[in-house]
Design a protein around this motif. Structure first.
Motif, PDB file in Angstrom:
ATOM      1  N   ARG A   1       0.778  -0.799   0.535  1.00 14.35           N
ATOM      2  CA  ARG A   1      -0.140  -0.250   0.050  1.00 14.35           C
ATOM      3  C   ARG A   1       0.589   1.042  -0.037  1.00 14.35           C
ATOM      4  NH1 ARG A   1      -3.133  -0.197   5.239  1.00 14.35           N
ATOM      5  NH2 ARG A   1      -4.294  -1.586   3.886  1.00 14.35           N
ATOM      6  N   ALA A   2       1.888   1.219   0.970  1.00 14.95           N
ATOM      7  CA  ALA A   2       2.524   2.250   1.027  1.00 14.95           C
ATOM      8  C   ALA A   2       3.378   2.471  -0.813  1.00 14.95           C
ATOM      9  CB  ALA A   2       4.075   2.295   2.112  1.00 14.95           C
ATOM     10  N   ASP A   3       3.775   1.278  -1.221  1.00 10.15           N
ATOM     11  CA  ASP A   3       4.545   1.881  -2.591  1.00 10.15           C
ATOM     12  C   ASP A   3       3.942   1.970  -3.931  1.00 10.15           C
ATOM     13  OD1 ASP A   3       6.892   0.689  -1.396  1.00 10.15           O
ATOM     14  OD2 ASP A   3       6.671  -1.196  -1.935  1.00 10.15           O
ATOM     15  N   MET A   4       2.757   1.741  -3.550  1.00 12.62           N
ATOM     16  CA  MET A   4       1.242   1.774  -4.843  1.00 12.62           C
ATOM     17  C   MET A   4       1.384   3.787  -4.763  1.00 12.62           C
ATOM     18  SD  MET A   4       0.407  -0.877  -6.767  1.00 12.62           S
ATOM     19  CE  MET A   4      -1.210  -0.299  -7.060  1.00 12.62           C
ATOM     20  N   SER A   5       1.335   4.130  -3.144  1.00 13.29           N
ATOM     21  CA  SER A   5       0.871   5.262  -2.943  1.00 13.29           C
ATOM     22  C   SER A   5       1.919   6.728  -3.356  1.00 13.29           C
ATOM     23  CB  SER A   5       0.866   5.955  -1.347  1.00 13.29           C
ATOM     24  OG  SER A   5       0.347   6.597  -1.104  1.00 13.29           O
ATOM     25  N   GLU A   6       3.064   5.732  -2.880  1.00  9.94           N
ATOM     26  CA  GLU A   6       4.602   6.450  -3.407  1.00  9.94           C
ATOM     27  C   GLU A   6       4.579   6.907  -4.697  1.00  9.94           C
ATOM     28  OE1 GLU A   6       9.520   5.885  -3.546  1.00  9.94           O
ATOM     29  OE2 GLU A   6       8.159   5.360  -1.267  1.00  9.94           O
ATOM     30  N   MET A   7       3.942   5.593  -5.554  1.00  8.05           N
ATOM     31  CA  MET A   7       4.204   4.718  -7.380  1.00  8.05           C
ATOM     32  C   MET A   7       2.873   6.107  -7.640  1.00  8.05           C
ATOM     33  SD  MET A   7       4.073   1.686  -9.251  1.00  8.05           S
ATOM     34  CE  MET A   7       2.177   1.574  -9.181  1.00  8.05           C
ATOM     35  N   VAL A   8       1.496   6.405  -6.880  1.00  8.07           N
ATOM     36  CA  VAL A   8       0.484   7.759  -7.673  1.00  8.07           C
ATOM     37  C   VAL A   8       1.495   8.711  -7.244  1.00  8.07           C
ATOM     38  CG1 VAL A   8      -1.429   8.053  -7.417  1.00  8.07           C
ATOM     39  CG2 VAL A   8      -0.690   5.182  -7.851  1.00  8.07           C
ATOM     40  N   HIS A   9       2.235   9.131  -6.141  1.00 10.95           N
ATOM     41  CA  HIS A   9       2.735  10.835  -5.915  1.00 10.95           C
ATOM     42  C   HIS A   9       3.748  10.502  -7.248  1.00 10.95           C
ATOM     43  CE1 HIS A   9       3.614  14.247  -4.110  1.00 10.95           C
ATOM     44  NE2 HIS A   9       5.047  13.561  -3.990  1.00 10.95           N
ATOM     45  N   SER A  10       4.275   9.167  -7.235  1.00  9.91           N
ATOM     46  CA  SER A  10       5.323   9.827  -8.107  1.00  9.91           C
ATOM     47  C   SER A  10       4.697  10.118  -9.545  1.00  9.91           C
ATOM     48  CB  SER A  10       6.713   8.916  -8.452  1.00  9.91           C
ATOM     49  OG  SER A  10       6.816   8.853  -7.341  1.00  9.91           O
ATOM     50  N   VAL A  11       3.814   9.457 -10.343  1.00 12.90           N
ATOM     51  CA  VAL A  11       3.465   9.051 -11.279  1.00 12.90           C
ATOM     52  C   VAL A  11       2.663  11.236 -11.609  1.00 12.90           C
ATOM     53  CG1 VAL A  11       1.255   8.747 -12.984  1.00 12.90           C
ATOM     54  CG2 VAL A  11       2.867   7.023 -11.786  1.00 12.90           C
ATOM     55  N   MET A  12       2.082  11.397 -10.742  1.00 12.45           N
ATOM     56  CA  MET A  12       1.311  12.371 -10.513  1.00 12.45           C
ATOM     57  C   MET A  12       2.508  13.919 -11.089  1.00 12.45           C
ATOM     58  SD  MET A  12      -1.940  11.822  -7.669  1.00 12.45           S
ATOM     59  CE  MET A  12      -2.370  13.690  -7.762  1.00 12.45           C
ATOM     60  N   GLU A  13       3.392  13.481 -10.342  1.00 12.94           N
ATOM     61  CA  GLU A  13       4.263  14.818 -10.310  1.00 12.94           C
ATOM     62  C   GLU A  13       5.091  14.630 -11.506  1.00 12.94           C
ATOM     63  OE1 GLU A  13       5.873  16.910  -7.580  1.00 12.94           O
ATOM     64  OE2 GLU A  13       3.930  16.503  -6.981  1.00 12.94           O
ATOM     65  N   VAL A  14       5.071  13.741 -11.967  1.00 15.41           N
ATOM     66  CA  VAL A  14       6.077  13.418 -13.922  1.00 15.41           C
ATOM     67  C   VAL A  14       4.714  14.357 -14.490  1.00 15.41           C
ATOM     68  CG1 VAL A  14       6.192  11.556 -15.724  1.00 15.41           C
ATOM     69  CG2 VAL A  14       6.897  11.698 -13.131  1.00 15.41           C
ATOM     70  N   THR A  15       3.208  13.852 -14.452  1.00 15.99           N
ATOM     71  CA  THR A  15       2.563  14.139 -15.117  1.00 15.99           C
ATOM     72  C   THR A  15       2.549  15.956 -15.021  1.00 15.99           C
ATOM     73  OG1 THR A  15       0.918  12.170 -14.935  1.00 15.99           O
ATOM     74  CG2 THR A  15       0.167  14.034 -15.824  1.00 15.99           C
ATOM     75  N   LYS A  16       2.893  16.244 -13.646  1.00 15.30           N
ATOM     76  CA  LYS A  16       2.849  17.688 -13.404  1.00 15.30           C
ATOM     77  C   LYS A  16       3.543  18.450 -13.948  1.00 15.30           C
ATOM     78  CE  LYS A  16       0.018  17.982  -8.892  1.00 15.30           C
ATOM     79  NZ  LYS A  16       0.387  18.441  -7.887  1.00 15.30           N
ATOM     80  N   GLN A  17       4.488  17.524 -14.669  1.00 12.85           N
ATOM     81  CA  GLN A  17       6.024  17.938 -15.195  1.00 12.85           C
ATOM     82  C   GLN A  17       5.508  18.400 -16.022  1.00 12.85           C
ATOM     83  OE1 GLN A  17       9.893  16.555 -13.956  1.00 12.85           O
ATOM     84  NE2 GLN A  17      10.644  17.550 -15.081  1.00 12.85           N
ATOM     85  N   GLU A  18       5.580  17.329 -17.200  1.00 16.50           N
ATOM     86  CA  GLU A  18       5.102  17.382 -18.506  1.00 16.50           C
ATOM     87  C   GLU A  18       3.924  17.981 -18.900  1.00 16.50           C
ATOM     88  OE1 GLU A  18       4.218  12.744 -19.131  1.00 16.50           O
ATOM     89  OE2 GLU A  18       6.468  12.782 -18.925  1.00 16.50           O
ATOM     90  N   ALA A  19       2.639  18.197 -17.872  1.00 18.06           N
ATOM     91  CA  ALA A  19       2.000  19.065 -18.398  1.00 18.06           C
ATOM     92  C   ALA A  19       1.960  20.703 -19.016  1.00 18.06           C
ATOM     93  CB  ALA A  19       0.599  19.422 -17.593  1.00 18.06           C
ATOM     94  N   GLY A  20       3.264  21.028 -17.756  1.00 16.96           N
ATOM     95  CA  GLY A  20       4.448  21.908 -17.355  1.00 16.96           C
ATOM     96  C   GLY A  20       5.228  22.607 -18.211  1.00 16.96           C
ATOM     97  N   GLU A  21       5.378  21.330 -19.057  1.00 14.78           N
ATOM     98  CA  GLU A  21       6.260  21.500 -20.038  1.00 14.78           C
ATOM     99  C   GLU A  21       6.177  21.712 -21.542  1.00 14.78           C
ATOM    100  OE1 GLU A  21       9.316  18.314 -19.810  1.00 14.78           O
ATOM    101  OE2 GLU A  21      10.185  18.775 -17.844  1.00 14.78           O
ATOM    102  N   ALA A  22       4.377  20.728 -21.267  1.00 17.80           N
ATOM    103  CA  ALA A  22       3.904  20.770 -22.469  1.00 17.80           C
ATOM    104  C   ALA A  22       3.380  22.441 -22.931  1.00 17.80           C
ATOM    105  CB  ALA A  22       2.628  20.502 -22.833  1.00 17.80           C
ATOM    106  N   ARG A  23       2.602  23.139 -21.707  1.00 15.58           N
ATOM    107  CA  ARG A  23       2.037  24.426 -21.580  1.00 15.58           C
ATOM    108  C   ARG A  23       3.129  25.306 -22.107  1.00 15.58           C
ATOM    109  NH1 ARG A  23      -0.279  24.449 -16.727  1.00 15.58           N
ATOM    110  NH2 ARG A  23       1.828  25.457 -15.750  1.00 15.58           N
ATOM    111  N   SER A  24       4.117  25.623 -21.523  1.00 20.80           N
ATOM    112  CA  SER A  24       5.548  26.532 -22.076  1.00 20.80           C
ATOM    113  C   SER A  24       5.466  26.363 -23.364  1.00 20.80           C
ATOM    114  CB  SER A  24       6.357  25.823 -21.660  1.00 20.80           C
ATOM    115  OG  SER A  24       6.204  26.339 -19.615  1.00 20.80           O
TER     116      SER A  24
END
Length: 105
Positions: free
Chosen positions: A23-46
């Motif tokens: 459960r902890a690993d899955m939570s960490e993985m979801v958080h990491s995926v969300m961070e990567v997605t936010k970063q990619e969205a920011g780069e796409a917006r730029s």
């Protein structure tokens, strides 16, 4: 029987521990995926904003060129009317006559 019950309890405790880690690993993985997605969205917006700015500058340059060209044409017509008023009047009369005949039919 007590040993079997003890082994079963031990296995259940180990399973609970493993599930908690999972459960902890899955939570960490979801958080990491969300961070990567936010970063990619920011780069796409730029990138999109940069492209939009580039297109806006191109559009402004084209508009300025057309405005300058139109101004030169208007100035040329004004000079022609000023220097050759009778010729301009004759041309305007002829164009009016042609348009009148076309629309009259």
């Amino acid at each position: 029987m007590a040993d079997a019950e003890y082994d079963l309890r031990k296995d259940l405790d180990q399973l609970r521990s493993d599930l908690s880690l999972l459960r902890a690993d899955m939570s960490e993985m979801v958080h990491s995926v969300m961070e990567v997605t936010k970063q990619e969205a920011g780069e796409a917006r730029s990138r999109a904003q940069a492209e939009l700015g580039k297109r806006a500058r191109q559009l402004q340059d084209t508009y300025d060129q057309m405005r300058d060209g139109t101004s030169r044409v208007v100035e040329g017509v004004a000079d022609g009317l000023e220097h050759h008023p009778l010729s301009s009047l004759g041309i305007a009369f002829g164009i009016g006559l042609v348009i009148g005949r076309i629309l009259g039919k």
